[in-house]
Design a protein around this motif. Sequence first.
Motif, PDB file in Angstrom:
ATOM      1  N   MET A 190     -20.531 -22.924   4.880  1.00 21.30           N
ATOM      2  CA  MET A 190     -21.784 -23.651   4.631  1.00 21.30           C
ATOM      3  C   MET A 190     -22.377 -24.116   5.936  1.00 21.30           C
ATOM      4  N   PHE A 214     -37.194 -23.162 -11.661  1.00 18.03           N
ATOM      5  CA  PHE A 214     -36.686 -21.900 -11.131  1.00 18.03           C
ATOM      6  C   PHE A 214     -36.623 -21.938  -9.606  1.00 18.03           C
ATOM      7  N   GLU A 272     -36.380 -24.653  -7.775  1.00 20.79           N
ATOM      8  CA  GLU A 272     -35.337 -25.598  -7.354  1.00 20.79           C
ATOM      9  C   GLU A 272     -33.963 -24.944  -7.398  1.00 20.79           C
ATOM     10  N   ILE A 273     -33.721 -24.174  -8.474  1.00 21.72           N
ATOM     11  CA  ILE A 273     -32.434 -23.490  -8.580  1.00 21.72           C
ATOM     12  C   ILE A 273     -32.268 -22.527  -7.418  1.00 21.72           C
ATOM     13  N   GLY A 274     -33.329 -21.778  -7.132  1.00 18.20           N
ATOM     14  CA  GLY A 274     -33.267 -20.831  -6.036  1.00 18.20           C
ATOM     15  C   GLY A 274     -32.860 -21.517  -4.744  1.00 18.20           C
ATOM     16  N   ARG A 275     -33.407 -22.696  -4.506  1.00 14.47           N
ATOM     17  CA  ARG A 275     -33.073 -23.403  -3.266  1.00 14.47           C
ATOM     18  C   ARG A 275     -31.652 -23.931  -3.327  1.00 14.47           C
ATOM     19  N   SER A 276     -31.206 -24.414  -4.503  1.00 13.82           N
ATOM     20  CA  SER A 276     -29.833 -24.921  -4.579  1.00 13.82           C
ATOM     21  C   SER A 276     -28.839 -23.796  -4.350  1.00 13.82           C
ATOM     22  N   LEU A 277     -29.266 -22.553  -4.571  1.00 15.80           N
ATOM     23  CA  LEU A 277     -28.370 -21.417  -4.350  1.00 15.80           C
ATOM     24  C   LEU A 277     -28.405 -20.946  -2.900  1.00 15.80           C
ATOM     25  N   GLY A 278     -29.032 -21.717  -2.044  1.00 10.50           N
ATOM     26  CA  GLY A 278     -28.907 -21.447  -0.624  1.00 10.50           C
ATOM     27  C   GLY A 278     -30.046 -20.662   0.000  1.00 10.50           C
ATOM     28  N   ARG A 279     -31.147 -20.458  -0.743  1.00  4.90           N
ATOM     29  CA  ARG A 279     -32.262 -19.738  -0.127  1.00  4.90           C
ATOM     30  C   ARG A 279     -33.344 -20.711   0.306  1.00  4.90           C
ATOM     31  N   GLY A 280     -33.944 -20.443   1.440  1.00  3.86           N
ATOM     32  CA  GLY A 280     -34.985 -21.308   1.983  1.00  3.86           C
ATOM     33  C   GLY A 280     -36.289 -21.177   1.219  1.00  3.86           C
ATOM     34  N   ARG A 281     -37.258 -22.037   1.586  1.00  8.85           N
ATOM     35  CA  ARG A 281     -38.548 -22.062   0.890  1.00  8.85           C
ATOM     36  C   ARG A 281     -39.217 -20.692   0.823  1.00  8.85           C
ATOM     37  N   VAL A 331     -38.543 -15.542  -6.062  1.00 11.72           N
ATOM     38  CA  VAL A 331     -38.659 -16.204  -7.368  1.00 11.72           C
ATOM     39  C   VAL A 331     -40.123 -16.413  -7.765  1.00 11.72           C
TER      40      VAL A 331
END
Lengths: 536, 356
Positions: free
Chosen positions: A1, A431, A433-442, A449
Motif C-alpha cells: 500500500m 460507484f 466512491e467504490i472505484g476510489r476505495s479500490l485504489g484508483r485515482g480520480r 467508471v
Amino acid sequence: MTTTLETPPSPPPQSAMTPAKPSGSTRAPRGLVFLAGAVAVLLLVPLAFLVLEAVQYGWGAVVPKLFRQLTLSLLWNTISLSVVVTALCAVIGTLAAWCVERTDLPGRRIWAVLVVIPVGIPDFAVAFGWKSVFESVGGFGGAVLVMTFAVYPLVYLPVAASLRNADPGQEEVARSLGVGRYRTFWRVTVGQSRLAVMGGCVLVCLVVFAEYGAFEILGYRTFTTEIFSEFNTGFDTAAACALSLVLVLLSVAVLAGEAATRGRGGVSRIGPMAARLVRPQPLGRAKVPVLGAFVVLVALALGVPLGAIVYWLFAGTSSTLPPASVASAAWHTAFYAAAAGVLSTVLALPVALLSVRHPSWRAMTLERSTYLVLAMPGLVIALAFTYFSERYASGFLYQSAYLLIAAYAIMFFPLALVAVRSSVARAPASFEEIGRSLGRGRLAVLWSVTLPLVAPGLAAAFCLVFLEAVTELTATLVLIPTGAQTLSTQFWVFQTNGSYGQAAPYAALMILIAAVPSYVLGRWFDRLPSRATVPK
Amino acid sequence: MTNLAVTDLHKGFGSQPVLTGVDLEVPAGSLTAILGPSGSGKTTLLRVVVGFERVDRGEVRIGGKVVDDGDRYVSPEDRSIGYVPQEGALFPHLTVGRNVAFGLAKSVRRSGVVGDLLELVGLRGWGSRYPHQLSGGQQQRVALARALAINPSLVLLDEPFSSLDASLRANVRADVQAVLRRSGTTALLVTHDQDEALSWADHVAVISEGRIGQFDTPHALYSHPKDAGVARFLGEANLMPGTVGADGVRTELGVLVLETWSTVPASGRVTVMVRPEQLELSTEADGAPLAGVVREYQYFGHDAVVKVQPDAGPADARLVVRINGGTPFVPGTRVGVRARGPVLAWGPADPLPEPA
C-alpha cells in the motif's frame, strides 16, 4: 500500500476549539473547477466580442443606428410575430399532446410519431416547401403559418413527456376530494404541465427570434434578417452590432421572464415517477372532429413541406446537377456537425460533473451562466466570431473550419449539457466512491467508471448537437470555409436562384441525415424512465 | 494490535453535528459491528473512515498510520480499505470477473486471483456474468470479493444485508462472516439490526447521538449494558424501581439477588433490569411474588412472549415474559410471575427511560 499524505491548501493550524470547517468531500477538485470555469468563459466569449465591438464604435456611431424608424418597425415585426406564433404553438402543442396522451383517440401511437416529425425538418425547408407550391404565401400571415407548423413540436414534446410522467394519482386524489372532472383537468393536469408548456413556449420564442432562412424566403423582415443583410450587403458592422445587442437583450428578457414565473423551486418533480396506465378519457362525439383536426395538422405540417421536396425532386431538372457536389456537400455537413457534436459533448462534461457531483452556489451560477448562450442567435455568434477574426486575428481564422465548428459547438452547448447532465445525475456517485476505495485515482475512476456509465448521455448529447448542426443555415452562411459547401448552403444557393429542382435533393438529404440521430435519440429517451440506476 | 483507531472524532454537515467525539479501537483480525438507530451517525463514521468525508476534528488511524486528522489526509484510493455498500453497487457495465479485478494491477489480473476470490465467495465460474444476472445475495458476495481483492487492511460493510430478503439474509450473513474469518480480515459492519450485530460480530459498538455508548463483546453487552438506554436498545428489558438492602434488591418481584457487577450504592433507590427470559409464569397466583393478568400473548413457535399487567400498578404497566412455546396463555388469565437468577441494577441517578 502506498500512502501519500496530502496537505490541503488553506487551513491554518487549528486549536481544539476552532469551529468545524466545511465538509471535505463536497469540495470540488481544482482541476474540475478550472475546466468548468474555462468552458463557461469560452461560451461567453461571443457576447464579450459583441459588447467590445459596440464599445469600439462608440455610442456616437451605435445610437443613431438604434433609434430610427427601422428599428421600431423591426421590433414590432419580431415581437408581434413571436407572440402570435408562440400562442398558436402553445395551443396546438398542448391540445395535441393531451389528445395523444390522455384520450381514446384512434391511432394514438401513429399520431405520436407523425406530429413530432416536423421538428426534424429545418424551418427554411418548410418555408421553401410552402413558397415553392403556393407562390402567394408570404408576409406576416405566411410567416405565422410556416413557423407555427414548423415549431409547434417544441411545445408538444415537453408537454407530452410531462403528461406521461405526471402522477395520475394526483388526479385521482383531486377527484376523491370532491373536485369535478373539468376543474381537476384545469387545476391538476394543466397545473402539472404548466412548466412544460412554458419551457416549450420559450424555445419557440427564441427560435422565431433567431430564424433567418424562412423569413428571407417569405419576404418578412425581422431583426435577424436585417442583421444579416446589413452584414452581407452593406457591411455596415456598426448597425449589425447594435441590432444584435437588441436581439440578445430581447432573448435575455424572455429567458428571465420564464425564470421569474417559474418561481424559486424550478423543479416540477424530483424524479421520474412510475407511470401507471391511465384510463383514457373518452372523446365521445368529438372523436371524428378531433381525428379530422389531426389529419389537417399532419397534412399541413408534414405533407406540404415533404410533398413539395419530393415533387421537386422528380419534377425538377436534377439531371443538370453534378452529383459530386452533393456528395461533397454531404461530407462537409457530416464532418462539421460531427466535430461540433464531439466538441460540445466534451465541453459539457466538466460543467455537468461539477454541478451534479459538487453542488454549491458557485457551481450553480457557473452552470446557469452557460444557458445565456440560448439568448445568442446563431447569426449573432457567427458575427461575433467574424469581427474577432478580422479585428484581432487579422482574418486568420475567418472562414476556417475551426471557427465554424466552434460556433456550432457553442450554439448547441445547452442541448449537450442537458443530455450529459441528466445522465451524470442518474449514475450514482457511490460507484465512483467504490472505484476510489479500490485504489484508483480520480482520473482513472473517471475513465473506467464514470464515462462508461454516462456513455448513453454522451451519445445523446452528440446526436442532439449533430442533428441541429446538420440543419443549421444562418451561421453556416456567414462562417462557411472558402471553397466548401454544406447541404444547407448549397440548398440556399439554388433556392435563392429559384432552381427548386436542384435545391430539393439537398433538402432531402439533410432531412435524411438528421433522421438517423433523431431515431437514436428517440430510443434513448424511451429508455429513460425504465433504466434502473442500481441493479437489483 | 489495533488496526483501526478513531480518536475524538467530530463531523458535522453545515451547522448539523453528526458525530460528536467518537472514540473507537478495532482490534486487528476481529469483526466489529457498529449498532445504532437510523440517524445516529453510523454511516457517517464509516464514510469518514474510508475517506469519502473529511474529519472536522479528531483523528483516524489505520494500522497505526494517521489517515485523517483534519490536517493530513490520505485519499480513499491510498487507504487500502475494502468497502461494501448497502446495495453492493457492482459496476453495471462490467462483468463479475472484471468487477472483482477492478482494484487489481493489470499484471495480477490474469494470475488466477479473480478465480480464487470467486471461489472464496462460492461463485467460481460466474466471472463472465453481468451483475443484473445475479441474485441480490450473489451480488453482495461479489461485492465482498471485489473489496477483498485489493488485500485490504480493513473491510467496511455498510448495512450490506438490509436490502436482502429476510430468508436470504441469515445465510448471506453467515457466508460473509465465514469468508472474512478465513481471510483473517479486520472488518467493521454498520447495522441497525441488533440480532445481526450480536450474532455476527466479535465486538459491538453501540452508537447513539454521535458517540459510542458502549464497546464490548456481544455477550457482555447483552448481559451487562452500562445503562438503561443501552439495555433497551439491545433487546427487550423490564425496567423497574428497586431498593437496595442487605439481602439484595427489593422490587415488585420480591427480593432479588444483584449481579456482582451492578454499579449501585450500598443502600437506596436503583433501577433494576429483568430480561424477559429471566421471568417465569405459573398458572395460579399462589406463592408467586407478583400476581397479574395476561393482556397479550404472541406465539413465535420456538417461544412466546406474554405481556402481563401487574395487579399492583397502573393500568398500562406491562411485564414482558418470554416463555417456551408449550402452554398457551389466553388473555385474561390470572398468572403469578417470578424472577430467576441475579439481576442487573444501576445506581440512583438513572431515571427510567421511556419504552422504545
